[in-house]
Motif scaffolding. Structure first.
Motif, PDB file in Angstrom:
ATOM      1  N   ALA A 189       0.826  -1.207   0.000  1.00 42.64           N
ATOM      2  CA  ALA A 189       0.000   0.000   0.000  1.00 42.64           C
ATOM      3  C   ALA A 189       0.861   1.259   0.000  1.00 42.64           C
ATOM      4  CB  ALA A 189      -0.933  -0.006   1.208  1.00 42.64           C
ATOM      5  N   TYR A 190       1.960   1.223   0.749  1.00 39.70           N
ATOM      6  CA  TYR A 190       2.837   2.402   0.801  1.00 39.70           C
ATOM      7  C   TYR A 190       3.428   2.700  -0.574  1.00 39.70           C
ATOM      8  CZ  TYR A 190       6.504   5.637   2.120  1.00 39.70           C
ATOM      9  OH  TYR A 190       7.309   6.757   2.189  1.00 39.70           O
ATOM     10  N   LEU A 191       4.004   1.702  -1.205  1.00 42.18           N
ATOM     11  CA  LEU A 191       4.659   1.924  -2.496  1.00 42.18           C
ATOM     12  C   LEU A 191       3.647   2.237  -3.593  1.00 42.18           C
ATOM     13  CD1 LEU A 191       7.353  -0.875  -2.262  1.00 42.18           C
ATOM     14  CD2 LEU A 191       7.789   1.593  -2.299  1.00 42.18           C
ATOM     15  N   SER A 192       2.501   1.586  -3.561  1.00 38.32           N
ATOM     16  CA  SER A 192       1.467   1.882  -4.544  1.00 38.32           C
ATOM     17  C   SER A 192       1.054   3.349  -4.450  1.00 38.32           C
ATOM     18  CB  SER A 192       0.254   0.970  -4.326  1.00 38.32           C
ATOM     19  OG  SER A 192      -0.725   1.195  -5.309  1.00 38.32           O
ATOM     20  N   ALA A 193       0.894   3.826  -3.221  1.00 38.87           N
ATOM     21  CA  ALA A 193       0.502   5.227  -3.022  1.00 38.87           C
ATOM     22  C   ALA A 193       1.608   6.188  -3.436  1.00 38.87           C
ATOM     23  CB  ALA A 193       0.134   5.450  -1.553  1.00 38.87           C
ATOM     24  N   ARG A 194       2.829   5.888  -3.070  1.00 40.91           N
ATOM     25  CA  ARG A 194       3.943   6.794  -3.392  1.00 40.91           C
ATOM     26  C   ARG A 194       4.186   6.840  -4.899  1.00 40.91           C
ATOM     27  NH1 ARG A 194       5.281  10.674  -1.759  1.00 40.91           N
ATOM     28  NH2 ARG A 194       7.562  10.557  -1.649  1.00 40.91           N
ATOM     29  N   MET A 195       4.105   5.682  -5.562  1.00 40.75           N
ATOM     30  CA  MET A 195       4.304   5.669  -7.010  1.00 40.75           C
ATOM     31  C   MET A 195       3.170   6.387  -7.735  1.00 40.75           C
ATOM     32  SD  MET A 195       7.246   4.295  -7.519  1.00 40.75           S
ATOM     33  CE  MET A 195       7.201   4.094  -9.297  1.00 40.75           C
ATOM     34  N   ALA A 196       2.018   6.503  -7.064  1.00 40.35           N
ATOM     35  CA  ALA A 196       0.895   7.249  -7.634  1.00 40.35           C
ATOM     36  C   ALA A 196       0.987   8.740  -7.329  1.00 40.35           C
ATOM     37  CB  ALA A 196      -0.423   6.691  -7.109  1.00 40.35           C
ATOM     38  N   GLY A 197       2.042   9.134  -6.600  1.00 36.91           N
ATOM     39  CA  GLY A 197       2.257  10.548  -6.319  1.00 36.91           C
ATOM     40  C   GLY A 197       1.611  11.053  -5.046  1.00 36.91           C
ATOM     41  N   LEU A 198       1.087  10.149  -4.193  1.00 32.50           N
ATOM     42  CA  LEU A 198       0.449  10.586  -2.953  1.00 32.50           C
ATOM     43  C   LEU A 198       1.498  10.978  -1.919  1.00 32.50           C
ATOM     44  CD1 LEU A 198      -2.424   7.957  -2.631  1.00 32.50           C
ATOM     45  CD2 LEU A 198      -2.536  10.282  -3.542  1.00 32.50           C
ATOM     46  N   PRO A 199       1.165  11.899  -1.001  1.00 38.78           N
ATOM     47  CA  PRO A 199       2.121  12.328   0.026  1.00 38.78           C
ATOM     48  C   PRO A 199       2.509  11.185   0.962  1.00 38.78           C
ATOM     49  CG  PRO A 199       0.233  13.822  -0.096  1.00 38.78           C
ATOM     50  CD  PRO A 199      -0.108  12.621  -0.924  1.00 38.78           C
ATOM     51  N   ILE A 200       3.641  11.337   1.612  1.00 39.65           N
ATOM     52  CA  ILE A 200       4.143  10.300   2.508  1.00 39.65           C
ATOM     53  C   ILE A 200       3.136   9.983   3.610  1.00 39.65           C
ATOM     54  CG2 ILE A 200       5.856   9.870   4.324  1.00 39.65           C
ATOM     55  CD1 ILE A 200       7.925  11.219   2.494  1.00 39.65           C
ATOM     56  N   ALA A 201       2.582  10.992   4.256  1.00 40.60           N
ATOM     57  CA  ALA A 201       1.652  10.746   5.361  1.00 40.60           C
ATOM     58  C   ALA A 201       0.434   9.957   4.893  1.00 40.60           C
ATOM     59  CB  ALA A 201       1.219  12.067   5.986  1.00 40.60           C
ATOM     60  N   THR A 202      -0.070  10.261   3.716  1.00 39.15           N
ATOM     61  CA  THR A 202      -1.202   9.522   3.164  1.00 39.15           C
ATOM     62  C   THR A 202      -0.811   8.092   2.861  1.00 39.15           C
ATOM     63  OG1 THR A 202      -2.061  11.549   2.180  1.00 39.15           O
ATOM     64  CG2 THR A 202      -2.906   9.471   1.307  1.00 39.15           C
ATOM     65  N   ALA A 203       0.387   7.899   2.311  1.00 40.30           N
ATOM     66  CA  ALA A 203       0.862   6.551   1.994  1.00 40.30           C
ATOM     67  C   ALA A 203       0.984   5.708   3.261  1.00 40.30           C
ATOM     68  CB  ALA A 203       2.196   6.628   1.265  1.00 40.30           C
ATOM     69  N   VAL A 204       1.524   6.285   4.318  1.00 42.54           N
ATOM     70  CA  VAL A 204       1.657   5.549   5.586  1.00 42.54           C
ATOM     71  C   VAL A 204       0.283   5.202   6.141  1.00 42.54           C
ATOM     72  CG1 VAL A 204       2.441   5.702   7.981  1.00 42.54           C
ATOM     73  CG2 VAL A 204       3.911   6.534   6.140  1.00 42.54           C
ATOM     74  N   GLU A 205      -0.651   6.152   6.100  1.00 40.63           N
ATOM     75  CA  GLU A 205      -1.999   5.912   6.606  1.00 40.63           C
ATOM     76  C   GLU A 205      -2.667   4.765   5.847  1.00 40.63           C
ATOM     77  OE1 GLU A 205      -5.834   8.620   7.887  1.00 40.63           O
ATOM     78  OE2 GLU A 205      -4.714   9.169   6.076  1.00 40.63           O
ATOM     79  N   ARG A 206      -2.571   4.781   4.517  1.00 40.64           N
ATOM     80  CA  ARG A 206      -3.155   3.710   3.711  1.00 40.64           C
ATOM     81  C   ARG A 206      -2.476   2.372   4.007  1.00 40.64           C
ATOM     82  NH1 ARG A 206      -5.943   5.026  -1.083  1.00 40.64           N
ATOM     83  NH2 ARG A 206      -4.886   3.338  -2.184  1.00 40.64           N
ATOM     84  N   ALA A 207      -1.162   2.404   4.207  1.00 43.47           N
ATOM     85  CA  ALA A 207      -0.423   1.179   4.501  1.00 43.47           C
ATOM     86  C   ALA A 207      -0.867   0.573   5.825  1.00 43.47           C
ATOM     87  CB  ALA A 207       1.068   1.472   4.508  1.00 43.47           C
TER      88      ALA A 207
END
Length: 310
Positions: free
Chosen positions: A266-284
């Motif tokens: 979830a973290y990498l999928s979000a980051r590769m999609a351009g989402l902010p770090i905090a959002t990526a961590v939350e989704r992860a």
């Protein structure tokens, strides 16, 4: 849609599934493995994922792995089939809090021959066409000395072309002859990595240092390093600074197998999609919380992944 190539091993998984009338434990058979779990969750999140591995040929277990890959929409063109070999197997034993211990049978698993013949050439072409290449410390452990040398060169090459490389440390001492051997292999690929994930459980036995200290050092070289501590709080270090996130609310875990693998997906999928770090961590964290509430590493096919909903 992010194009991702994932390298590693998919094994036969025996996970606890209740007990018989006489109290003997019952087990459910599935197919899993650290990077395979991550690949499945990336695909379920909408990414285009190819899985590079080696399997047996013509046996029901290897055929089962291939069927599972295709059911999940993974590209199987990088799967090498080795005759007269069976996939590795592991069994999960859980304690009362859902924490797991693994028991492995994988001495002759075909993954050890992944880089024989033309696998390297095929992987290079696939990696060049990818946005992200993902592997783990387990990947490095099981492919052997020749495989590690070839993979190190491949990762350096695709990194020079601008392809992102992500590494989850996932240190498993039983897979290595010594901590020094593991550290040498990991140190060899770190310069090629854009994303690194590790915990102090990884860093202490390997480096005698906390994950935070290494994250500061490696981020200064250009990597985005996710440092996880025992409380599940996450600090992400980049060359331009540190993003601290609090530990999520606790859930009652049934089985913690696959928690870190799903977090990484979830973290990498979000980051590769351009989402902010905090959002990526939350989704992860949200995906990991869903995963630990079910038995086994991979959620039943069709389970909803509602990562944008608190």
């Amino acid at each position: 849609m992010t194009r991702i190539t994932v390298l590693g091993e998919c094994m036969v998984e025996m996970s606890p599934d209740g007990s018989s009338d006489d109290g003997a434990p019952l087990y459910r058979m599935g197919f899993a493995g650290d990077t395979f779990n991550t690949a499945v969750y990336m695909a379920r999140l909408g990414d285009q994922v190819a899985y590079c591995t080696a399997l047996g040929q013509g046996d029901p277990f290897s055929d089962g792995v291939l069927a599972a890959m295709r059911r999940e929409g993974l590209d199987t063109r990088l799967v090498r089939e080795v005759s007269n070999r069976l996939p590795g197997l592991y069994a999960i034993v859980l304690d009362d809090s859902g924490e797991r211990k693994f028991h492995y049978w994988r001495e002759r698993a075909p993954i050890r021959d992944l880089f024989s013949e033309h696998t390297a050439d095929q992987l290079i072409e696939a990696a060049k066409a990818s946005d992200l290449v993902y592997l783990s410390g387990v990947t490095l452990a099981v492919i052997g000395d020749i495989g590690r040398a070839r993979l190190k060169d491949i990762l350096a090459y695709v990194h020079s072309l601008g392809v992102a490389v992500a590494l989850d440390f996932n240190y498993r001492p039983a897979l290595w002859p010594s901590p020094e051997a593991a550290r040498a292999a990991l140190d060899g690929v770190i310069p090629s990595c854009r994303y690194i994930s590790l915990s102090s459980e990884d860093s202490r036995p390997l480096y005698g240092r906390e994950a935070e200290d290494l994250a500061v050092e490696w981020s200064a070289l250009g990597a985005e390093v996710v440092a996880r501590d025992e409380s599940h709080a996450v600090n992400v270090h980049r060359p331009d600074g540190r993003t601290a996130t609090a530990a999520p609310g606790r859930v009652k875990a049934v089985d913690t197998t696959g928690a870190g693998d799903s977090f990484n997906a979830a973290y990498l999928s979000a980051r590769m999609a351009g989402l902010p770090i905090a959002t990526a961590v939350e989704r992860a964290h949200r995906l990991a919380a869903i995963v630990v509430c079910c038995r086994g590493a991979i959620l039943p096919h069709g389970t909803a992944l509602r990562l944008d909903v608190p």
